[in-house]
Scaffold this active site. Structure first.
Site, PDB file in Angstrom:
ATOM      1  N   SER A 188      13.536  -0.251 -69.656  1.00  0.00           N
ATOM      2  CA  SER A 188      12.225   0.510 -70.215  1.00  0.00           C
ATOM      3  C   SER A 188      12.644   2.509 -70.061  1.00  0.00           C
ATOM      4  O   SER A 188      13.745   2.609 -70.821  1.00  0.00           O
ATOM      5  CB  SER A 188      11.131   0.476 -69.160  1.00  0.00           C
ATOM      6  OG  SER A 188       9.838   0.903 -69.733  1.00  0.00           O
TER       7      SER A 188
ATOM      8  N   GLU B 205      13.219  -3.600 -76.907  1.00  0.00           N
ATOM      9  CA  GLU B 205      11.430  -4.033 -75.887  1.00  0.00           C
ATOM     10  C   GLU B 205      10.771  -2.682 -76.140  1.00  0.00           C
ATOM     11  O   GLU B 205      10.726  -1.548 -76.813  1.00  0.00           O
ATOM     12  CB  GLU B 205      12.326  -3.573 -74.697  1.00  0.00           C
ATOM     13  CG  GLU B 205      12.467  -2.260 -74.068  1.00  0.00           C
ATOM     14  CD  GLU B 205      12.272  -2.053 -73.147  1.00  0.00           C
ATOM     15  OE1 GLU B 205      11.073  -2.094 -72.568  1.00  0.00           O
ATOM     16  OE2 GLU B 205      12.706  -1.793 -71.692  1.00  0.00           O
TER      17      GLU B 205
ATOM     18  N   HIS C 290       8.673  -5.936 -71.195  1.00  0.00           N
ATOM     19  CA  HIS C 290       7.603  -5.897 -69.816  1.00  0.00           C
ATOM     20  C   HIS C 290       7.144  -6.990 -69.558  1.00  0.00           C
ATOM     21  O   HIS C 290       6.300  -7.118 -69.953  1.00  0.00           O
ATOM     22  CB  HIS C 290       6.844  -4.780 -70.127  1.00  0.00           C
ATOM     23  CG  HIS C 290       7.603  -2.986 -69.475  1.00  0.00           C
ATOM     24  ND1 HIS C 290       8.264  -3.035 -71.028  1.00  0.00           N
ATOM     25  CD2 HIS C 290       7.133  -2.108 -69.207  1.00  0.00           C
ATOM     26  CE1 HIS C 290       8.985  -1.142 -71.170  1.00  0.00           C
ATOM     27  NE2 HIS C 290       8.424  -0.953 -69.692  1.00  0.00           N
TER      28      HIS C 290
END
Length: 307
Positions: free
Chosen positions: A119, A208, A278
């Protein structure tokens, strides 16, 4: 595609971790709950390593884990300490980008060691990549937590397989391709254009994507990367979970339409539906090492992290 090619770019060799080696736990972005800090220490020690928590790892300043100077000091202390053999970030969130100018990349090149996170930690992965030091996209959480340990001790990571039932898996095309894997959070990669000069030529791009905003955010981020030329010579794309986009539409389009439109312009194989990002139990993968992406078989095969 069952075999990996020889590396095509310079990578600093990372020694395999041995029992009783030291792992530093730091918070370069947002703060984590105290319970997660305790659990992370216990996990590292259960693997036979020693854990050392950064002096500022439990600090709090708004949504960040203390001041920029404190977070950078912990990170640099871990980089500069020859006893530390890996760096585990406690969470993502926000704040990593603020530290880029302060990270001691010369010390990192002199004593290569991986950083672990995903992230917002993508900002730091970019510095590791520019320094030629492999890192780990993932976390010590969920059913695949021990993958991190296996990577650190020199074992090959588990093959990452596409889940055909995962939202977005239908983005998968056909074809096989090989190259070093690099990428991470789409928003962070785009925000770093003009800050970090990412060399992605011949790389398989890992993405992502979580729904921090609407489809326009995804469109703007991908368009910025495309217009900057950063993606001009990528060899393939590996797409992880599309968190929060299930059932979401904007004037008839979904995130899949945006990704088809933007990624389709690259003309390279795309493998989607990968359990990366996630998730409650994300798979951790090494960045900066060779991979083999097989869109037909739905697999991503990776070389070991360490020498």
């Amino acid at each position: 595609m069952s075999r990996l090619p020889e590396p095509r770019f310079d990578v600093a060799p990372i020694p395999r971790l041995k029992p009783d080696d030291l792992i530093a736990l730091v918070s370069p972005a947002s703060w984590s709950e105290d319970s997660w800090l305790v659990e992370s220490v216990a996990t590292v020690e259960s693997w036979g390593f020693r854990a050392r928590v950064g002096d500022h790892a439990a600090d709090r300043l708004g949504y960040m884990a203390g001041s920029d100077s404190g977070r950078a000091a912990d990170l640099n202390a871990a980089i500069r300490d020859p006893e530390v053999r890996a760096i585990l970030t406690l969470r993502g969130g926000c704040g990593s980008l603020r530290l880029l100018a302060d990270v001691d990349t010369e010390a990192l090149r002199a004593d290569p060691k991986p950083i672990i996170g995903y992230s917002d930690i993508t900002a730091l992965h970019q510095l590791w990549h520019r320094a030629g030091v492999p890192s780990v996209h993932g976390a010590v959480a969920g059913a695949h937590a021990r993958t991190v340990q296996r990577l650190l001790v020199g074992e090959r990571g588990e093959p990452v397989r596409s889940d055909r039932g995962q939202y977005g898996a239908e983005l998968t095309t056909t074809g096989t391709v090989a190259g070093p894997l690099f990428g991470g959070n789409l928003e962070m990669l785009a925000r770093s254009v003009g800050v970090v000069d990412n060399d992605l030529d011949g790389h398989v791009l890992l993405l992502e994507i979580n729904r921090a905003a609407g489809l326009g955010m995804v469109d703007r981020a991908l368009t910025q990367l495309l217009l900057s030329g950063a993606l001009a010579k990528v060899s393939g794309v590996a797409v992880g979970v599309l968190e929060g986009f299930e059932g979401y539409q904007d004037r008839g389009w979904t995130v899949l339409d945006v990704l088809h439109d933007r990624l389709g312009s690259l003309g390279v194989p795309v493998l989607a539906g990968l359990p990366l990002g996630h998730l409650e139990s994300p798979v951790s993968v090494p960045l900066g090492v060779e991979c083999a992406l097989d869109a037909d078989a739905g697999t991503l095969l990776l070389a070991p992290l360490t020498d």
